[in-house]
Motif scaffolding. Structure first.
Motif, PDB file in Angstrom:
ATOM      1  N   ASP A   1     -38.102  12.369  13.008  1.00 21.78           N
ATOM      2  CA  ASP A   1     -37.656  11.175  13.709  1.00 21.78           C
ATOM      3  C   ASP A   1     -36.152  10.986  13.551  1.00 21.78           C
ATOM      4  O   ASP A   1     -35.460  10.706  14.513  1.00 21.78           O
ATOM      5  CB  ASP A   1     -38.370   9.934  13.176  1.00 21.78           C
ATOM      6  CG  ASP A   1     -39.804   9.848  13.677  1.00 21.78           C
ATOM      7  OD1 ASP A   1     -40.062  10.307  14.790  1.00 21.78           O
ATOM      8  OD2 ASP A   1     -40.636   9.324  12.941  1.00 21.78           O
ATOM      9  N   GLY A   2     -35.665  11.150  12.311  1.00 16.26           N
ATOM     10  CA  GLY A   2     -34.238  10.942  12.063  1.00 16.26           C
ATOM     11  C   GLY A   2     -33.368  11.907  12.828  1.00 16.26           C
ATOM     12  O   GLY A   2     -32.346  11.521  13.401  1.00 16.26           O
ATOM     13  N   LEU A   3     -33.780  13.179  12.869  1.00 17.80           N
ATOM     14  CA  LEU A   3     -33.007  14.194  13.580  1.00 17.80           C
ATOM     15  C   LEU A   3     -32.868  13.838  15.057  1.00 17.80           C
ATOM     16  O   LEU A   3     -31.781  13.924  15.636  1.00 17.80           O
ATOM     17  CB  LEU A   3     -33.673  15.560  13.423  1.00 17.80           C
ATOM     18  CG  LEU A   3     -32.992  16.721  14.145  1.00 17.80           C
ATOM     19  CD1 LEU A   3     -31.600  16.963  13.585  1.00 17.80           C
ATOM     20  CD2 LEU A   3     -33.838  17.967  14.032  1.00 17.80           C
ATOM     21  N   ILE A   4     -33.964  13.412  15.673  1.00 17.99           N
ATOM     22  CA  ILE A   4     -33.921  13.046  17.092  1.00 17.99           C
ATOM     23  C   ILE A   4     -33.044  11.814  17.301  1.00 17.99           C
ATOM     24  O   ILE A   4     -32.280  11.739  18.270  1.00 17.99           O
ATOM     25  CB  ILE A   4     -35.347  12.818  17.632  1.00 17.99           C
ATOM     26  CG1 ILE A   4     -36.097  14.151  17.655  1.00 17.99           C
ATOM     27  CG2 ILE A   4     -35.319  12.209  19.036  1.00 17.99           C
ATOM     28  CD1 ILE A   4     -37.551  14.034  17.993  1.00 17.99           C
ATOM     29  N   ARG A  45     -38.559  16.441  20.333  1.00 18.73           N
ATOM     30  CA  ARG A  45     -39.741  15.657  20.732  1.00 18.73           C
ATOM     31  C   ARG A  45     -40.952  16.564  20.900  1.00 18.73           C
ATOM     32  O   ARG A  45     -42.071  16.193  20.545  1.00 18.73           O
ATOM     33  CB  ARG A  45     -39.451  14.892  22.021  1.00 18.73           C
ATOM     34  CG  ARG A  45     -38.516  13.730  21.781  1.00 18.73           C
ATOM     35  CD  ARG A  45     -38.361  12.852  22.999  1.00 18.73           C
ATOM     36  NE  ARG A  45     -37.525  11.711  22.662  1.00 18.73           N
ATOM     37  CZ  ARG A  45     -36.542  11.265  23.407  1.00 18.73           C
ATOM     38  NH1 ARG A  45     -36.268  11.846  24.560  1.00 18.73           N
ATOM     39  NH2 ARG A  45     -35.837  10.230  23.018  1.00 18.73           N
ATOM     40  N   ARG A  46     -40.728  17.763  21.454  1.00 20.71           N
ATOM     41  CA  ARG A  46     -41.838  18.706  21.622  1.00 20.71           C
ATOM     42  C   ARG A  46     -42.411  19.102  20.260  1.00 20.71           C
ATOM     43  O   ARG A  46     -43.624  19.117  20.063  1.00 20.71           O
ATOM     44  CB  ARG A  46     -41.364  19.955  22.365  1.00 20.71           C
ATOM     45  CG  ARG A  46     -42.504  20.921  22.696  1.00 20.71           C
ATOM     46  CD  ARG A  46     -41.983  22.261  23.169  1.00 20.71           C
ATOM     47  NE  ARG A  46     -41.299  22.996  22.120  1.00 20.71           N
ATOM     48  CZ  ARG A  46     -41.904  23.615  21.103  1.00 20.71           C
ATOM     49  NH1 ARG A  46     -43.207  23.577  20.984  1.00 20.71           N
ATOM     50  NH2 ARG A  46     -41.214  24.257  20.195  1.00 20.71           N
ATOM     51  N   VAL A  47     -41.538  19.380  19.303  1.00 20.04           N
ATOM     52  CA  VAL A  47     -41.984  19.757  17.970  1.00 20.04           C
ATOM     53  C   VAL A  47     -42.704  18.591  17.301  1.00 20.04           C
ATOM     54  O   VAL A  47     -43.757  18.759  16.685  1.00 20.04           O
ATOM     55  CB  VAL A  47     -40.787  20.224  17.104  1.00 20.04           C
ATOM     56  CG1 VAL A  47     -41.169  20.347  15.640  1.00 20.04           C
ATOM     57  CG2 VAL A  47     -40.253  21.547  17.626  1.00 20.04           C
ATOM     58  N   GLY A  50     -46.127  18.236  18.444  1.00 19.01           N
ATOM     59  CA  GLY A  50     -46.981  19.247  17.840  1.00 19.01           C
ATOM     60  C   GLY A  50     -47.410  18.868  16.440  1.00 19.01           C
ATOM     61  O   GLY A  50     -48.497  19.200  15.994  1.00 19.01           O
ATOM     62  N   ILE A  51     -46.547  18.153  15.739  1.00 19.97           N
ATOM     63  CA  ILE A  51     -46.856  17.723  14.387  1.00 19.97           C
ATOM     64  C   ILE A  51     -47.711  16.457  14.401  1.00 19.97           C
ATOM     65  O   ILE A  51     -48.692  16.340  13.696  1.00 19.97           O
ATOM     66  CB  ILE A  51     -45.553  17.474  13.582  1.00 19.97           C
ATOM     67  CG1 ILE A  51     -44.817  18.785  13.389  1.00 19.97           C
ATOM     68  CG2 ILE A  51     -45.843  16.790  12.260  1.00 19.97           C
ATOM     69  CD1 ILE A  51     -43.433  18.630  12.812  1.00 19.97           C
ATOM     70  N   ARG A  52     -47.318  15.528  15.212  1.00 17.39           N
ATOM     71  CA  ARG A  52     -48.031  14.248  15.283  1.00 17.39           C
ATOM     72  C   ARG A  52     -48.198  13.877  16.738  1.00 17.39           C
ATOM     73  O   ARG A  52     -47.318  13.310  17.361  1.00 17.39           O
ATOM     74  CB  ARG A  52     -47.256  13.183  14.534  1.00 17.39           C
ATOM     75  CG  ARG A  52     -47.966  11.847  14.567  1.00 17.39           C
ATOM     76  CD  ARG A  52     -47.282  10.841  13.715  1.00 17.39           C
ATOM     77  NE  ARG A  52     -47.927   9.564  13.881  1.00 17.39           N
ATOM     78  CZ  ARG A  52     -47.769   8.565  13.056  1.00 17.39           C
ATOM     79  NH1 ARG A  52     -46.994   8.697  12.026  1.00 17.39           N
ATOM     80  NH2 ARG A  52     -48.383   7.427  13.272  1.00 17.39           N
ATOM     81  N   THR A  53     -49.333  14.184  17.267  1.00 15.87           N
ATOM     82  CA  THR A  53     -49.616  13.917  18.658  1.00 15.87           C
ATOM     83  C   THR A  53     -49.717  12.418  18.926  1.00 15.87           C
ATOM     84  O   THR A  53     -50.193  11.668  18.069  1.00 15.87           O
ATOM     85  CB  THR A  53     -50.928  14.612  19.074  1.00 15.87           C
ATOM     86  OG1 THR A  53     -51.271  14.202  20.379  1.00 15.87           O
ATOM     87  CG2 THR A  53     -52.067  14.261  18.143  1.00 15.87           C
ATOM     88  N   PRO A  54     -49.302  11.971  20.110  1.00 21.58           N
ATOM     89  CA  PRO A  54     -49.456  10.548  20.450  1.00 21.58           C
ATOM     90  C   PRO A  54     -50.916  10.092  20.415  1.00 21.58           C
ATOM     91  O   PRO A  54     -51.197   8.920  20.186  1.00 21.58           O
ATOM     92  CB  PRO A  54     -48.890  10.461  21.869  1.00 21.58           C
ATOM     93  CG  PRO A  54     -47.992  11.628  22.017  1.00 21.58           C
ATOM     94  CD  PRO A  54     -48.556  12.700  21.133  1.00 21.58           C
TER      95      PRO A  54
END
Length: 194
Positions: A1-4, A45-47, A50-54
């Motif tokens: 989240d922070g990176l984005i 966001r794509r990654v 993949g880690i935490r799907t909506p």
């Protein structure tokens, strides 16, 4: 989240600065940097999805695992998901993320290493515990500590430890691997499971 967030912030600063650049060569360089940041945000966001799907946030861990299993099916491997017999409801975000990531890691390990034509994921709740089992019928493995040196299994063991659960793995050459995880649920405070 922070990176984005940081990349988005930098992108917004550059977009704000873009209108002030008169030199054509500098404007082209700035446009290139803006495009690179846009790609960075999109890939991040794509990654993250993949880690935490909506689906995890919207519908809970059962639906998220079901979606993941559906998306991981290949022509070489059948992946079966056996959901809980009764609705487990919503758990705390921490537990849902942990269970989802453990299922992901275990399935990905089976797909990568087992050479099995079938993988089964079972999720169940009983006796104030959540049980997650991932089984394959592949080549199996031999090790004194099966999780030692295998990054995915180490991650699972660490998540189980943090949530005061138990982790058990059964495997032998030619007989596949079964990962069993038991996670206690905290006592309900009347507001739902946390």
């Amino acid at each position: 989240d922070g990176l984005i967030q940081y990349a988005t912030g930098a992108l917004l600063h550059l977009l704000g600065y873009q209108a002030t650049v008169a030199n054509k060569e500098n404007a082209e360089l700035l446009e290139s940097a803006i495009n690179a940041l846009r790609q960075t945000v999109a890939e991040g966001r794509r990654v993250m999805n993949g880690i935490r799907t909506p689906v995890l946030d919207e519908h809970g861990v059962t639906a998220a695992i079901e979606e993941f299993v559906y998306e991981k099916r290949t022509s070489n491997t059948t992946i079966e998901f056996i959901p809980p017999k009764t609705d487990i409801g919503r758990l705390s975000a921490e537990r849902e993320i942990a269970i989802y990531r453990m299922a992901q890691e275990a399935v990905n390990n089976a797909l990568k290493h087992s050479q099995s034509a079938k993988v089964r994921v079972t999720l169940e709740q009983a006796n104030d515990c959540i049980f997650l089992t991932v089984k394959d019928w592949g080549v199996g493995m031999v090790a004194k500590d099966p999780a030692r040196g295998v990054h995915g299994l180490l991650g699972i063991k660490e998540r189980v430890r943090i949530l005061n659960g138990t982790f058990h793995i059964e495997s032998s050459p030619g007989n596949g691997t079964q990962i069993e995880i038991e996670l206690p649920l905290p006592k309900s405070s009347g507001v739902g499971l946390t």
